[in-house]
Design a protein around this motif. Sequence first.
Motif, short mmCIF file in Angstrom:
data_model
loop_
_atom_site.label_atom_id
_atom_site.label_comp_id
_atom_site.label_asym_id
_atom_site.label_seq_id
_atom_site.Cartn_x
_atom_site.Cartn_y
_atom_site.Cartn_z
N MET A 47 16.90 -2.15 4.41
CA MET A 47 15.56 -2.45 3.90
C MET A 47 14.80 -1.15 3.59
O MET A 47 14.11 -1.06 2.57
N GLU A 48 14.95 -0.17 4.43
CA GLU A 48 14.29 1.12 4.19
C GLU A 48 14.80 1.77 2.90
O GLU A 48 14.03 2.31 2.11
N ILE A 49 16.09 1.70 2.68
CA ILE A 49 16.69 2.25 1.46
C ILE A 49 16.18 1.51 0.24
O ILE A 49 15.83 2.12 -0.78
N ILE A 50 16.11 0.19 0.31
CA ILE A 50 15.61 -0.62 -0.80
C ILE A 50 14.16 -0.25 -1.12
O ILE A 50 13.80 -0.03 -2.28
N GLN A 51 13.33 -0.17 -0.10
CA GLN A 51 11.93 0.17 -0.29
C GLN A 51 11.78 1.56 -0.90
O GLN A 51 10.98 1.76 -1.82
N TYR A 52 12.53 2.50 -0.42
CA TYR A 52 12.47 3.86 -0.93
C TYR A 52 12.89 3.90 -2.40
O TYR A 52 12.26 4.56 -3.23
N SER A 53 13.93 3.19 -2.73
CA SER A 53 14.43 3.16 -4.10
C SER A 53 13.39 2.58 -5.05
O SER A 53 13.17 3.10 -6.15
N ILE A 54 12.73 1.50 -4.65
CA ILE A 54 11.67 0.90 -5.46
C ILE A 54 10.55 1.91 -5.68
O ILE A 54 10.08 2.09 -6.82
N CYS A 55 10.14 2.59 -4.64
CA CYS A 55 9.08 3.60 -4.75
C CYS A 55 9.49 4.74 -5.68
O CYS A 55 8.69 5.22 -6.48
N GLU A 56 10.72 5.17 -5.58
CA GLU A 56 11.22 6.24 -6.44
C GLU A 56 11.15 5.85 -7.92
O GLU A 56 10.76 6.64 -8.76
N HIS A 57 11.55 4.64 -8.22
CA HIS A 57 11.51 4.18 -9.61
C HIS A 57 10.09 3.98 -10.11
O HIS A 57 9.81 4.20 -11.28
N GLN A 58 9.18 3.60 -9.24
CA GLN A 58 7.78 3.45 -9.65
C GLN A 58 7.14 4.80 -9.92
O GLN A 58 6.35 4.94 -10.83
N SER A 59 7.51 5.81 -9.14
CA SER A 59 6.88 7.12 -9.30
C SER A 59 7.35 7.82 -10.57
O SER A 59 6.68 8.71 -11.06
N THR A 60 8.51 7.42 -11.11
CA THR A 60 9.03 8.06 -12.32
C THR A 60 8.78 7.21 -13.57
O THR A 60 9.12 7.62 -14.66
N ALA A 61 8.18 6.05 -13.38
CA ALA A 61 7.92 5.17 -14.53
C ALA A 61 6.78 5.72 -15.36
O ALA A 61 5.76 6.18 -14.82
N PRO A 62 6.92 5.70 -16.67
CA PRO A 62 5.84 6.18 -17.53
C PRO A 62 4.64 5.23 -17.48
O PRO A 62 4.79 4.02 -17.36
N LEU A 63 3.47 5.80 -17.57
CA LEU A 63 2.25 5.00 -17.58
C LEU A 63 1.90 4.64 -19.02
O LEU A 63 1.97 5.48 -19.90
N HIS A 64 1.54 3.41 -19.25
CA HIS A 64 1.18 2.97 -20.61
C HIS A 64 -0.27 2.58 -20.64
O HIS A 64 -0.82 2.08 -19.78
#
Length: 64
Positions: A47-64
């Motif tokens: 669960m910790e790995i899943i949460q971290y992965s989601i956060c990583e992808h959100q932090s690199t997502a471009p803002l529109h």
Amino acid sequence: MEMETVKLSQIVMKWFPDMMPFLKQNELNSLIMLRDGFSILEPNDAMEIIQYSICEHQSTAPLH
């Protein structure tokens, strides 16, 4: 035990398959390196790995 690389989807499918529809394909395809291998990964660690992965992808997502 040696290090092992798996896709996040493998981790999700083993412990939290109900989460699959809520994760993006690029998150599920993320490669995760496990220091002690997949076979001894515990649910809390998964669960910790899943949460971290989601956060990583959100932090690199471009803002529109």
